[in-house]
Design an enzyme around this catalytic site. Structure first.
Site, PDB file in Angstrom:
ATOM      1  CE  LYS A   8     -10.914  -4.526  10.019  1.00 43.96           C
ATOM      2  NZ  LYS A   8     -10.729  -5.327   8.846  1.00 43.96           N
ATOM      3  CB  ALA A  95     -17.249  -0.867   1.187  1.00 44.57           C
ATOM      4  CG  MET A  98      -8.853  -0.099   5.796  1.00 41.20           C
ATOM      5  SD  MET A  98      -7.754   1.297   5.562  1.00 41.20           S
ATOM      6  CE  MET A  98      -6.606   1.082   6.927  1.00 41.20           C
ATOM      7  CB  SER A 102     -16.614  -1.513  12.982  1.00 40.79           C
ATOM      8  OG  SER A 102     -17.161  -2.540  12.205  1.00 40.79           O
ATOM      9  CB  ALA A 103     -14.218   3.301  12.989  1.00 43.23           C
ATOM     10  CG  ASP A 135     -14.491  -5.977  12.063  1.00 42.85           C
ATOM     11  OD1 ASP A 135     -14.210  -7.121  12.480  1.00 42.85           O
ATOM     12  OD2 ASP A 135     -14.367  -5.635  10.874  1.00 42.85           O
TER      13      ASP A 135
HETATM   14  P1  ATP Z   1     -14.960  -4.394   7.555  1.00 40.93           P
HETATM   15  O1  ATP Z   1     -13.517  -4.078   7.401  1.00 40.93           O
HETATM   16  O2  ATP Z   1     -15.437  -4.277   8.992  1.00 40.93           O
HETATM   17  O3  ATP Z   1     -15.422  -5.625   6.871  1.00 40.93           O
HETATM   18  P2  ATP Z   1     -15.410  -2.315   5.645  1.00 40.93           P
HETATM   19  O4  ATP Z   1     -14.380  -1.327   6.112  1.00 40.93           O
HETATM   20  O5  ATP Z   1     -15.059  -3.147   4.471  1.00 40.93           O
HETATM   21  O6  ATP Z   1     -15.811  -3.223   6.863  1.00 40.93           O
HETATM   22  P3  ATP Z   1     -17.402  -0.325   6.004  1.00 40.93           P
HETATM   23  O7  ATP Z   1     -16.684   0.939   5.629  1.00 40.93           O
HETATM   24  O8  ATP Z   1     -17.587  -0.583   7.442  1.00 40.93           O
HETATM   25  O9  ATP Z   1     -16.732  -1.568   5.311  1.00 40.93           O
HETATM   26  O10 ATP Z   1     -18.797  -0.263   5.233  1.00 40.93           O
HETATM   27  C1  ATP Z   1     -19.549  -1.364   4.891  1.00 40.93           C
HETATM   28  C2  ATP Z   1     -20.921  -0.879   4.430  1.00 40.93           C
HETATM   29  O11 ATP Z   1     -21.627  -0.432   5.579  1.00 40.93           O
HETATM   30  C3  ATP Z   1     -20.864   0.307   3.481  1.00 40.93           C
HETATM   31  O12 ATP Z   1     -20.978  -0.097   2.150  1.00 40.93           O
HETATM   32  C4  ATP Z   1     -22.024   1.197   3.898  1.00 40.93           C
HETATM   33  O13 ATP Z   1     -23.101   1.043   3.007  1.00 40.93           O
HETATM   34  C5  ATP Z   1     -22.480   0.661   5.246  1.00 40.93           C
HETATM   35  N1  ATP Z   1     -22.383   1.654   6.352  1.00 40.93           N
HETATM   36  C6  ATP Z   1     -23.311   1.868   7.285  1.00 40.93           C
HETATM   37  N2  ATP Z   1     -22.918   2.804   8.151  1.00 40.93           N
HETATM   38  C7  ATP Z   1     -21.711   3.194   7.780  1.00 40.93           C
HETATM   39  C8  ATP Z   1     -20.800   4.150   8.303  1.00 40.93           C
HETATM   40  N3  ATP Z   1     -21.065   4.889   9.379  1.00 40.93           N
HETATM   41  N4  ATP Z   1     -19.628   4.277   7.674  1.00 40.93           N
HETATM   42  C9  ATP Z   1     -19.343   3.510   6.592  1.00 40.93           C
HETATM   43  N5  ATP Z   1     -20.190   2.620   6.039  1.00 40.93           N
HETATM   44  C10 ATP Z   1     -21.363   2.463   6.633  1.00 40.93           C
END
Ligand code: ATP
Length: 297
Positions: A8, A95, A98, A102-103, A135
């Site tokens: 997203k 992180a 995107m 959550s996806a 999310d």
């Molecule tokens: P948002 O946009 O919802 O704030 P994000 O996209 O910035 O999240 P994510 O990719 O969701 O961040 O990852 C955040 C942290 O969650 C990562 O640093 C990782 O350590 C942890 N994590 C746990 N499970 C997962 C997963 N299946 N995929 C990605 N990261 C994960």
């Protein structure tokens, strides 16, 4: 069972004052785009996860993995012990702002619901998703939606067309919690009262009519200043988008991914090429939205 689930971008992210429980009230307009993770669930005695793909080394495979947490929450909801070997094919940056984790959680819910023959309706999955993270419910439904509260109270929003985007992927992620903390710090230092978040009517109209130019003018993200403070090198990347004709440029969620709105698919391809060729981004990916949420393939 294989489920495909999108990333997203937030086309509006308005962050209200810090609440006593440590959260912020948000007005959060989510938009699902065509960068996908795939979650495969196979029969097993226990719940395990394996992560493949270009970002796999950055994802935990222990109980903190969001897909494992989702599968466990679903089994608990069903009141039985179930097992699943989950394999995530990761394409959404980790992180990156995107909602990749959550996806994967949403993907695991849909895949395990099917694998275990639970037949739970989307309403039940949405409830479990809301407990997993703010999310996750959006990752289930996709499309475009307005989130309020912590972002988890969702109303779907019909859009008048397809929008074309370019995402500049950064080296290394940003922790969502640290970006919110920096946002609070900046606001405290400025001393001004933080207004209650309001939905932008012009943005709603742009989404409804499919007007990319108006959408580009109305993109907003209250976390952007904080993300730029933590990663100053993102500012020239955003500026480069404007120089190459982007209709709008914004940090995606808590960053560090930068999102650029293009005129059409051809412009998106050209823009992605220009951003990498000039060194403004080391990787740039063209995508479109809205796309549907977690879906069995
Ligand atoms: P948002 O946009 O919802 O704030 P994000 O996209 O910035 O999240 P994510 O990719 O969701 O961040 O990852 C955040 C942290 O969650 C990562 O640093 C990782 O350590 C942890 N994590 C746990 N499970 C997962 C997963 N299946 N995929 C990605 N990261 C994960």
């Amino acid at each position: 069972m294989t489920v495909r689930v999108p990333a997203k971008v937030n086309v509006q992210l308005s962050v209200g004052p810090l609440r006593e429980d440590g959260y912020h009230d948000l007005v959060n307009v989510f938009h699902a785009v065509s960068i996908f993770d795939e979650v495969v669930a196979k029969e097993s005695d226990s719940i395990t996860v394996q992560v493949d793909g270009k970002w796999s080394d950055q994802v935990p495979v222990d109980d903190s993995n969001l897909a494992i947490r989702a599968a466990r929450a679903l089994a608990k909801h069903a009141g039985r012990t179930y097992g699943a070997d989950l394999v995530i094919q990761k394409d959404i940056p980790v992180a990156g702002g995107m909602a990749g984790g959550s996806a994967d959680a949403a993907g695991a819910l849909v895949a395990c619901n099917e694998l275990w023959g639970l037949g739970l309706p989307i309403e039940d999955l949405m409830e479990i998703a809301g407990d997993l993270g703010s999310d996750v419910p959006f990752s289930l439904i996709g499309g475009t939606a307005v989130g309020t509260g912590r972002g988890e109270q969702l109303s779907e929003l019909p859009t008048g067309g397809t929008f074309h985007w370019v995402f500049a992927l950064a080296n290394g992620g940003l922790s969502t919690a640290s970006v919110y903390a920096e946002c609070d710090r900046l606001r405290q230092a400025a001393g001004a009262e933080v207004p209650w978040p309001q939905l932008n009517d012009s943005l709603m109209e742009a989404l409804g009519t499919g007007d990319a130019y108006a959408l580009g003018r109305n993109l907003s993200n209250d976390l952007q200043a904080a993300a730029l403070n933590l990663r100053p090198e993102l500012a020239p990347t955003l500026d480069a988008g404007g120089q190459h004709g982007a209709l709008g440029a914004i940090v995606s969620g808590s960053g560090p991914t930068c999102a650029f709105l293009a005129i059409d698919a051809t412009h998106a391809r050209d823009l992605a090429q220009s951003l990498t060729a000039t060194g403004a981004a080391h990787t740039a990916v063209a995508a479109h939205g809205p796309v549907q949420g977690a879906v069995l393939v």
